[in-house]
Scaffold this motif. Structure first.
Motif, PDB file in Angstrom:
ATOM      1  N   THR A  78      29.908  28.661  -1.636  1.00 55.30           N
ATOM      2  CA  THR A  78      28.750  28.715  -2.529  1.00 55.30           C
ATOM      3  C   THR A  78      27.554  29.323  -1.815  1.00 55.30           C
ATOM      4  OG1 THR A  78      28.113  26.468  -1.894  1.00 55.30           O
ATOM      5  CG2 THR A  78      29.447  26.702  -3.893  1.00 55.30           C
ATOM      6  N   ILE A  79      26.605  29.798  -2.611  1.00 54.67           N
ATOM      7  CA  ILE A  79      25.302  30.254  -2.143  1.00 54.67           C
ATOM      8  C   ILE A  79      24.257  29.441  -2.893  1.00 54.67           C
ATOM      9  CG2 ILE A  79      23.697  32.191  -1.982  1.00 54.67           C
ATOM     10  CD1 ILE A  79      26.083  34.063  -1.915  1.00 54.67           C
ATOM     11  N   LEU A  80      23.442  28.674  -2.158  1.00 57.91           N
ATOM     12  CA  LEU A  80      22.436  27.808  -2.756  1.00 57.91           C
ATOM     13  C   LEU A  80      21.060  28.435  -2.582  1.00 57.91           C
ATOM     14  CD1 LEU A  80      23.681  24.325  -1.475  1.00 57.91           C
ATOM     15  CD2 LEU A  80      24.263  25.485  -3.602  1.00 57.91           C
ATOM     16  N   VAL A  81      20.258  28.382  -3.651  1.00 54.43           N
ATOM     17  CA  VAL A  81      18.902  28.935  -3.640  1.00 54.43           C
ATOM     18  C   VAL A  81      17.952  27.835  -4.100  1.00 54.43           C
ATOM     19  CG1 VAL A  81      17.404  30.792  -4.446  1.00 54.43           C
ATOM     20  CG2 VAL A  81      19.863  31.190  -4.218  1.00 54.43           C
ATOM     21  N   VAL A  82      16.869  27.593  -3.334  1.00 51.58           N
ATOM     22  CA  VAL A  82      15.920  26.524  -3.656  1.00 51.58           C
ATOM     23  C   VAL A  82      14.502  27.045  -3.490  1.00 51.58           C
ATOM     24  CG1 VAL A  82      17.523  24.707  -2.947  1.00 51.58           C
ATOM     25  CG2 VAL A  82      15.913  25.650  -1.282  1.00 51.58           C
ATOM     26  N   GLY A  83      13.544  26.241  -4.001  1.00 51.90           N
ATOM     27  CA  GLY A  83      12.144  26.567  -3.760  1.00 51.90           C
ATOM     28  C   GLY A  83      11.194  26.295  -4.898  1.00 51.90           C
ATOM     29  N   TRP A  84      11.646  26.290  -6.121  1.00 46.87           N
ATOM     30  CA  TRP A  84      10.705  26.199  -7.242  1.00 46.87           C
ATOM     31  C   TRP A  84      11.177  25.263  -8.352  1.00 46.87           C
ATOM     32  CZ3 TRP A  84      14.667  29.338  -6.724  1.00 46.87           C
ATOM     33  CH2 TRP A  84      15.427  29.654  -7.831  1.00 46.87           C
ATOM     34  N   GLU A  85      12.304  24.613  -8.202  1.00 48.60           N
ATOM     35  CA  GLU A  85      12.817  23.700  -9.218  1.00 48.60           C
ATOM     36  C   GLU A  85      13.329  22.422  -8.573  1.00 48.60           C
ATOM     37  OE1 GLU A  85      14.301  26.576 -12.895  1.00 48.60           O
ATOM     38  OE2 GLU A  85      15.733  25.386 -11.752  1.00 48.60           O
ATOM     39  N   ARG A  86      13.548  21.404  -9.414  1.00 50.33           N
ATOM     40  CA  ARG A  86      14.096  20.138  -8.939  1.00 50.33           C
ATOM     41  C   ARG A  86      15.608  20.177  -8.827  1.00 50.33           C
ATOM     42  NH1 ARG A  86      13.596  15.846 -12.015  1.00 50.33           N
ATOM     43  NH2 ARG A  86      13.377  16.995 -13.961  1.00 50.33           N
ATOM     44  N   ALA A  87      16.211  21.235  -9.342  1.00 47.16           N
ATOM     45  CA  ALA A  87      17.666  21.364  -9.320  1.00 47.16           C
ATOM     46  C   ALA A  87      18.078  22.456  -8.340  1.00 47.16           C
ATOM     47  CB  ALA A  87      18.191  21.693 -10.723  1.00 47.16           C
ATOM     48  N   LEU A  88      19.333  22.382  -7.883  1.00 45.71           N
ATOM     49  CA  LEU A  88      19.897  23.393  -7.009  1.00 45.71           C
ATOM     50  C   LEU A  88      20.423  24.556  -7.843  1.00 45.71           C
ATOM     51  CD1 LEU A  88      21.847  21.071  -4.562  1.00 45.71           C
ATOM     52  CD2 LEU A  88      20.038  22.635  -3.892  1.00 45.71           C
ATOM     53  N   ILE A  89      20.084  25.775  -7.447  1.00 41.16           N
ATOM     54  CA  ILE A  89      20.614  26.977  -8.090  1.00 41.16           C
ATOM     55  C   ILE A  89      21.806  27.430  -7.256  1.00 41.16           C
ATOM     56  CG2 ILE A  89      20.105  29.287  -8.919  1.00 41.16           C
ATOM     57  CD1 ILE A  89      18.496  27.062 -10.272  1.00 41.16           C
ATOM     58  N   VAL A  90      22.977  27.527  -7.877  1.00 38.57           N
ATOM     59  CA  VAL A  90      24.210  27.779  -7.141  1.00 38.57           C
ATOM     60  C   VAL A  90      24.890  29.042  -7.664  1.00 38.57           C
ATOM     61  CG1 VAL A  90      25.531  26.261  -8.681  1.00 38.57           C
ATOM     62  CG2 VAL A  90      26.408  26.788  -6.399  1.00 38.57           C
ATOM     63  N   PHE A  91      25.468  29.810  -6.731  1.00 37.97           N
ATOM     64  CA  PHE A  91      26.306  30.964  -7.038  1.00 37.97           C
ATOM     65  C   PHE A  91      27.615  30.801  -6.272  1.00 37.97           C
ATOM     66  CE2 PHE A  91      21.968  32.348  -7.555  1.00 37.97           C
ATOM     67  CZ  PHE A  91      21.991  33.102  -8.723  1.00 37.97           C
ATOM     68  N   ARG A  92      28.706  31.229  -6.885  1.00 39.83           N
ATOM     69  CA  ARG A  92      30.020  31.106  -6.263  1.00 39.83           C
ATOM     70  C   ARG A  92      30.582  32.512  -6.036  1.00 39.83           C
ATOM     71  NH1 ARG A  92      30.368  25.689  -7.096  1.00 39.83           N
ATOM     72  NH2 ARG A  92      29.383  24.956  -9.019  1.00 39.83           N
ATOM     73  N   PRO A  93      30.695  32.957  -4.772  1.00 41.08           N
ATOM     74  CA  PRO A  93      31.113  34.338  -4.482  1.00 41.08           C
ATOM     75  C   PRO A  93      32.471  34.715  -5.047  1.00 41.08           C
ATOM     76  CG  PRO A  93      30.149  33.318  -2.536  1.00 41.08           C
ATOM     77  CD  PRO A  93      30.284  32.233  -3.568  1.00 41.08           C
ATOM     78  N   GLN A  94      33.356  33.738  -5.246  1.00 37.01           N
ATOM     79  CA  GLN A  94      34.665  34.083  -5.793  1.00 37.01           C
ATOM     80  C   GLN A  94      34.568  34.598  -7.227  1.00 37.01           C
ATOM     81  OE1 GLN A  94      33.771  31.088  -4.748  1.00 37.01           O
ATOM     82  NE2 GLN A  94      34.422  29.445  -6.129  1.00 37.01           N
ATOM     83  N   ASN A  95      33.420  34.354  -7.881  1.00 40.80           N
ATOM     84  CA  ASN A  95      33.224  34.836  -9.249  1.00 40.80           C
ATOM     85  C   ASN A  95      32.378  36.099  -9.306  1.00 40.80           C
ATOM     86  OD1 ASN A  95      34.641  32.552 -10.094  1.00 40.80           O
ATOM     87  ND2 ASN A  95      32.790  31.332 -10.363  1.00 40.80           N
ATOM     88  N   PHE A  96      32.148  36.747  -8.168  1.00 48.11           N
ATOM     89  CA  PHE A  96      31.352  37.977  -8.150  1.00 48.11           C
ATOM     90  C   PHE A  96      32.247  39.143  -8.579  1.00 48.11           C
ATOM     91  CE2 PHE A  96      27.919  36.656  -4.818  1.00 48.11           C
ATOM     92  CZ  PHE A  96      27.599  35.583  -5.631  1.00 48.11           C
TER      93      PHE A  96
END
Length: 710
Positions: free
Chosen positions: A256-274
């Protein structure tokens, strides 16, 4: 002001008593405005997130529109001396604009109290260069620092992030102008640069993948881009839903790739679905457990994930199941309920009294702590102490956090307790940090450009009943930057521990453990990192005694590494280099030498002392000894060297018999070649028929021609 004519301008001429009025029509209205008499401009703070510049005599449209805010603008004020403009938006983002070029030259965030409902007053003291912003009952003061014209700059704009690629031995830096630069760590030379990576949007953070072959850049335009080192963008990850966001960290994990900074939730991307260029975020199964925005995250294999938020909470997750199980705070710790447990609790209505008591105690502890809306405990950085995994049984700290108020905290995530906290930087607001791979040193940086290096090797390694407030030994304190340190990275090059720092003063610096001055990427002359941060020569007997003490204290892990010794580099300077080196204090030399012995074992060399026995290790091969070599007996020369004429003298020429001439081809043939012997009879027969047919045809043609002539 009204809903139709938003801004009404009135003035009275000297000779007349009546007021003259004019109005500007602005969609959705404005919150505030300011007038610049010298430039004859009016700036309006629009509800539609725009700052408009108006000429009082041009009513049809504004002469300029300043784009960049992601929320409604609530205050504007001119900086007349520099022809600049301040603007402040509802999401607490302060921008400084160049009026002539209509560009944003600086963006300041995360420095203001966290409050959803507030009333703001805005005042700029141009004489002293101070900006006052009020938030209900609080007052924020921002002071303008004098520019240093002789300061070496690595970038044209403020540097936002710095990384170190250990595979290529390169430093990667990014700035708010959307430029990424690559530097050689050993010489300071710039090797390439990517400009306009996100257009005009700012790059706020970067990350490398596990293989060190892909670079991820996060921007305020709401996207994360995946690049190779040739400047080609492979994917664009949409994290902001086509809106402006403040990405503070990108965490690249195995799946997974996790992106944070501006929300209370984790933003997640899964490279296998790219499977296409533009990628949309996916759902994080664990849901939302933070009460405020997530600012940072860290991961410890095989499955422990932690996230820190603005209100000071650190949430522990199981990365495999994506469920949260505990929340840590300086004032309490509480157990969390995962999404699966919620469904199970709905089915099971009977609960024991004991479980009621434990839950009530945790809830009550969290309620007793006052809700932090000012960000005094905001977690800006999280770092796992991976090198202490072997000491987990002793109950020491394995997680470090830092952030607002200048505090650094050490946690035990197994027992869910806060073991130690100390004030690293006083009176400077939030700080950032980084640690080396062996977790022996901790570097912290503040908003004034100060950098501190701490020795945490023996700090908080055992659990204690009371919280430790005594700070670890401070090795070095320096100010390599003139403005806020935006990013820190600790790395090792040529057997030396280096601290790479970036700052809002447009520079990227390299600092060592010794008192040698910091190096700045972009300076006119290139450097040799090995010579600049080298160590002065010390007494051999003292070093040998220190080596023996170190062997007694060293961890078994390091004892195994001592087997890999290389005789290519010495740990001390030669006498020739001693005069040119910087003299260190005794304490600094001890720590510097200690680091070289512990972290550069593969590059360390030992000189054999004649007449003595040197034990190189206390591990499996500890009994091996090095002695002086015995002199070899004289070797007799071989016979071909003693009498070369006998073996290499040329002898008399011998008569070479003439080679007999070969007979002619015609003499050796048994029969003469002709058509009958070379070709089959059928071919010869057909050839004769074709010739006769051709002769007959030619004869008939001649007869016909003769008849026509007659």
């Amino acid at each position: 002001m009204s809903g139709i004519n938003t801004v009404v301008l009135a003035w009275r001429e000297k000779s007349k008593k009546l007021l003259k009025m004019t109005s500007f029509n602005i969609a959705q209205g404005i919150h505030a405005f300011d007038y610049h008499s010298r430039l004859n401009l009016i700036a309006t703070a629009g509800i539609n997130n725009k700052v408009c510049l108006w000429n009082p005599y041009v009513l049809s449209k504004p002469v300029g529109v300043l784009w960049g805010h992601s929320a409604s603008v609530i205050a504007v004020q001119f900086f007349a001396e520099r022809k600049q403009l301040f603007s402040f938006s509802r999401d607490k983002v302060l921008r400084l604009w160049d009026i002539q070029h209509q560009l944003s030259i600086q963006r300041i965030t995360c420095s203001f109290p966290k409050s959803q409902d507030f009333r703001c007053l805005f005042q700029f003291d141009e004489t002293h260069g101070r900006l006052f912003i009020s938030f209900n009952n609080q007052l924020a003061l921002l002071a303008i620092k004098n520019e240093a014209s002789k300061r070496v700059k690595s970038h044209l704009k403020a540097v936002s992030c710095v990384l170190y690629n250990s595979l290529l031995k390169q430093v990667i830096s990014s700035d708010v102008g959307s430029t990424v630069s690559f530097w050689m760590i050993e010489t300071g030379q710039k090797i390439k640069q990517f400009a306009g990576c996100h257009g005009n949007a700012e790059i706020s953070t970067m990350a490398l993948d596990a293989n060190k072959t892909r670079l991820l850049t996060g921007s305020t335009d709401g996207t994360v881009k995946v690049w190779d080192f040739n400047g080609y963008c492979h994917y664009t990850l949409n994290v902001g839903q086509d809106g402006v966001v403040d990405i503070s960290q990108i965490l690249v994990l195995k799946k997974t790739i996790l992106v944070v900074g501006w929300e209370r939730a984790l933003i997640v991307f899964r490279p296998q679905n790219f499977n296409q260029f533009f990628i949309q975020s996916e759902e994080w199964k664990g849901g939302v457990h933070h009460q405020d925005d997530i600012l940072c995250a860290a991961f410890s294999p095989p499955q422990t994930l932690v996230t820190g938020s603005y209100d000071g909470e650190i949430v522990l997750w199981n990365n495999n199941t994506e469920n949260a199980h505990h929340a840590l705070h300086p004032g309490y710790q509480r157990q969390l309920t995962s999404m699966v447990d919620v469904e199970a609790q709905k089915l099971n209505s009977r609960r024991s009294c004991e479980s009621h008591g434990v839950a009530d105690q945790a809830t009550q502890a969290a309620r007793n702590v006052k809700i932090d809306t000012e960000g005094n405990n905001a977690v800006m950085r999280l770092c796992f102490l991976e090198a202490r995994k072997t000491k987990a049984a002793t109950g020491g700290a394995n997680l470090v956090s830092c952030g607002a108020s200048g505090y650094v905290r050490f946690w035990d995530t197994f027992k869910k307790v806060l073991l130690a906290e100390f004030l690293a930087h006083a009176g400077v607001g939030s700080i950032i940090m980084s640690t080396d791979k062996l977790n022996q040193y901790l570097a912290t940086g503040d908003s004034d450009g100060w950098l501190k290096i701490w020795n945490i090797e023996e700090y908080c390694t055992n659990s204690t009943e009371s919280k430790i407030t005594q700070p670890p030994p401070l090795l070095r304190s320096s100010q390599p930057h003139e403005d806020r340190i935006s990013s820190l990275e600790m790395c090792e090059s040529c057997g030396r521990l280096l601290i790479i720092s970036s700052s809002a003063d447009c520079s990227v610096c390299v600092t060592g453990l010794s008192s040698a001055p910091a190096l700045i990427f972009g300076q006119a002359s290139h450097w040799n990192i090995e010579n600049h941060f080298s160590l002065p020569e010390r007494d051999t007997n003292l070093i040998e005694s220190k080596n023996q003490e170190e062997r007694m204290k060293v961890n078994p892990l390091f004892s195994k590494e001592e087997l890999c010794l290389d005789s290519t580099e010495h740990s001390l300077l030669t006498e020739e280099d001693e005069d040119n080196s910087t003299h260190l204090s005794t304490e600094e030399m001890n720590f510097s030498l200690k680091y070289k012995r512990r972290n550069s074992l593969k590059k360390k060399a030992y000189k054999p002392c004649y007449g003595e026995i040197i034990q190189t290790s206390t591990s499996t091969f500890g009994s091996l000894c090095l002695r002086t070599l015995k002199e070899l007996p004289e070797v007799k020369k071989p016979a071909f060297l003693l009498d070369p004429d006998k073996y290499f003298k040329e002898g008399p020429e011998e008569d070479v018999s003439q080679i007999p001439e070969l007979p002619l081809l015609s003499e050796t043939l048994k029969a003469v070649f002709d058509e009958k012997s070379l070709f089959p009879k059928e071919l010869l027969y057909r050839e004769r028929q074709d010739k006769s047919l051709c002769q007959e045809t030619n004869g008939e043609m001649k007869i016909k021609q003769n008849k026509k002539q007659l």
